[in-house]
Design an enzyme around this catalytic site. Structure first.
Site, PDB file in Angstrom:
ATOM      1  N   HIS A 174      55.862  59.757 -16.490  1.00 20.47           N
ATOM      2  CA  HIS A 174      54.676  60.616 -16.610  1.00 20.47           C
ATOM      3  C   HIS A 174      53.779  60.550 -15.375  1.00 20.47           C
ATOM      4  O   HIS A 174      52.897  61.396 -15.201  1.00 20.47           O
ATOM      5  CB  HIS A 174      53.880  60.269 -17.879  1.00 20.47           C
ATOM      6  CG  HIS A 174      53.097  58.996 -17.801  1.00 20.47           C
ATOM      7  ND1 HIS A 174      53.521  57.809 -18.369  1.00 20.47           N
ATOM      8  CD2 HIS A 174      51.898  58.717 -17.229  1.00 20.47           C
ATOM      9  CE1 HIS A 174      52.617  56.870 -18.151  1.00 20.47           C
ATOM     10  NE2 HIS A 174      51.626  57.400 -17.454  1.00 20.47           N
ATOM     11  N   ASP A 239      58.452  62.468 -30.264  1.00 17.75           N
ATOM     12  CA  ASP A 239      59.688  61.912 -30.796  1.00 17.75           C
ATOM     13  C   ASP A 239      60.330  60.954 -29.792  1.00 17.75           C
ATOM     14  O   ASP A 239      59.849  59.883 -29.562  1.00 17.75           O
ATOM     15  CB  ASP A 239      60.667  63.039 -31.176  1.00 17.75           C
ATOM     16  CG  ASP A 239      60.076  63.940 -32.242  1.00 17.75           C
ATOM     17  OD1 ASP A 239      59.320  63.419 -33.069  1.00 17.75           O
ATOM     18  OD2 ASP A 239      60.356  65.135 -32.233  1.00 17.75           O
ATOM     19  N   SER A 315      49.612  52.304 -15.666  1.00 15.76           N
ATOM     20  CA  SER A 315      50.873  52.932 -16.090  1.00 15.76           C
ATOM     21  C   SER A 315      51.922  52.827 -14.995  1.00 15.76           C
ATOM     22  O   SER A 315      51.616  53.030 -13.816  1.00 15.76           O
ATOM     23  CB  SER A 315      50.650  54.416 -16.391  1.00 15.76           C
ATOM     24  OG  SER A 315      49.940  54.580 -17.580  1.00 15.76           O
TER      25      SER A 315
END
Length: 382
Positions: A174, A239, A315
């Site tokens: 990401h 998911d 992150s």
């Protein structure tokens, strides 16, 4: 070398891996030995150049917690191949998509580790500090320039990465791709290395007292290409998406620092003290490398749930542990996961929040190792 048919009941079980050993003695938590699968490219297609217009996300939120993941069916063989197929982005803006095959070299036995399930919860925007802030800012070149802290690097998009080879950096997907397209700045992506900043502008070697280091500064190296698994691009944190929130960056030149190898993530109960460690460039402490460690609270096949204090910017940090390497008779740190994001989860009717790391499973290890080495024969030991 034979292909795995059908239901990948496996999943190779999701990677059927066979653990050969876990502890060599009661006193030394030992790196397990695994029989690993092989992930190899089958075909490559040219794609149109992306727009590079996504906004960089420094954190990812998901409401799918441990129970949510544990109830999810294991992917079939075909699904696993789709998730492990990948996009490669080059510095000139061109990109390709590569389909992969999954193979085993010898008879492997085993059962897929239970994947933990899908419950519901609420997503929260800000990552938590859990009670007392347990993070440590690392100061002084004697620490920052020494292993393992020297393996942590900063991405120009704002995230953290970890050196895992002479020219390779592991980070979160990401940090460069929002699941639909590449983030702004990815085409000219750079990786920053902390170096001493000298008062007189000198370089550093054997300098006199008039050229003592004052502060640290970043020296940047351009990225030559990036790899992102299609599991992230198809899932986008919904998911299965967060399970594939990892990416590998190849630098244009070697960084000349000691790096940390990747390893297959052992079960949490086999981690020393049940703990993990990572260092990153948290946004609330600009310019500082921040180290932390904490206990793993829960795990699924693909994720580690913990409450390490962290803020946006951390992150992409490599999550590591130090265990005994029986073959070499020495202690060794390895990256076993990538710090991804925050989850606010309903645990037995009670809301609870976690920070989440993506585990390096046997299949992910085989894929990332092949990206680094380019030869599956060099990726037989996890």
């Amino acid at each position: 070398m034979a292909g795995i048919p059908g239901l990948f009941i496996l999943l190779l079980l999701l990677c059927v891996f066979r653990q050969v050993s876990s502890y060599s003695s009661p006193w030394k938590p030992t790196w397990p030995a695994y029989r690993l699968p092989v992930v190899l490219p089958q075909s490559t297609l040219n794609l149109e150049k992306p727009d590079f217009d996504a906004k960089a996300k420094l954190e990812v939120s998901s409401s799918c917690g441990p129970q949510c993941h544990k109830g999810t069916p294991l992917p079939t063989y075909e699904e696993a191949k789709q998730y492990l197929s990948y996009e490669t982005l080059y510095a000139n803006g061109s990109r390709t998509e590569t389909q992969v095959g999954i193979y085993i070299l010898s008879n492997a036995e085993g059962r897929a580790q239970g994947r933990d399930s899908k419950a519901t919860g609420k997503s929260r925007r800000k990552r938590q500090i859990y009670g007392y802030d347990g993070r440590f800012s690392i100061f002084g070149k004697d620490f920052l320039l020494n292993y393992p802290f020297s393996t942590s690097v900063k991405l120009s998009t704002g995230c953290t990465g970890t050196l895992v080879a002479e020219k390779h950096v592991l980070t979160a997907a990401h940090c460069i791709h929002d699941g639909k397209t590449y983030v702004k700045g990815t085409q000219k992506l750079r990786v920053g290395f902390l170096k001493p900043k000298y008062k007189d502008g000198g370089g550093g070697g054997n300098s006199s007292s008039s050229a003592m280091p004052d502060k640290m500064k970043f020296q940047w190296i351009r990225v030559k290409r990036t790899h992102v698994p299609k599991g992230w691009i198809k899932g986008n944190a919904n998911d299965i998406g967060m399970d594939y929130d990892y990416a590998l960056l190849e630098l244009k030149k070697p960084h000349k620092r000691k790096f940390m190898k990747i390893g297959v993530s052992p079960p949490a109960k086999q981690l020393p003290g049940g703990r993990i460690h990572f260092s990153g460039y948290d946004n609330d402490r600009p310019g500082n490398l921040v180290y932390r460690f904490c206990d793993v609270k829960d795990e699924t096949y693909d994720l580690l749930y913990q409450q390490c204090d962290a803020q946006p910017g951390a992150s992409g940090s490599g999550v590591y542990v130090r265990m005994w390497k029986r073959q070499q008779q020495k202690w060794e740190r390895k990256i076993i996961g990538i710090f991804s994001g925050h989850q606010w989860v309903d645990m037995n009717g009670s809301p609870q929040d976690f920070n989440v790391a993506v585990r390096i499973t046997p299949l992910k290890y085989a894929q990332i190792c092949y990206w680094i080495k380019g030869n599956y024969l060099d990726c037989r030991e996890g």
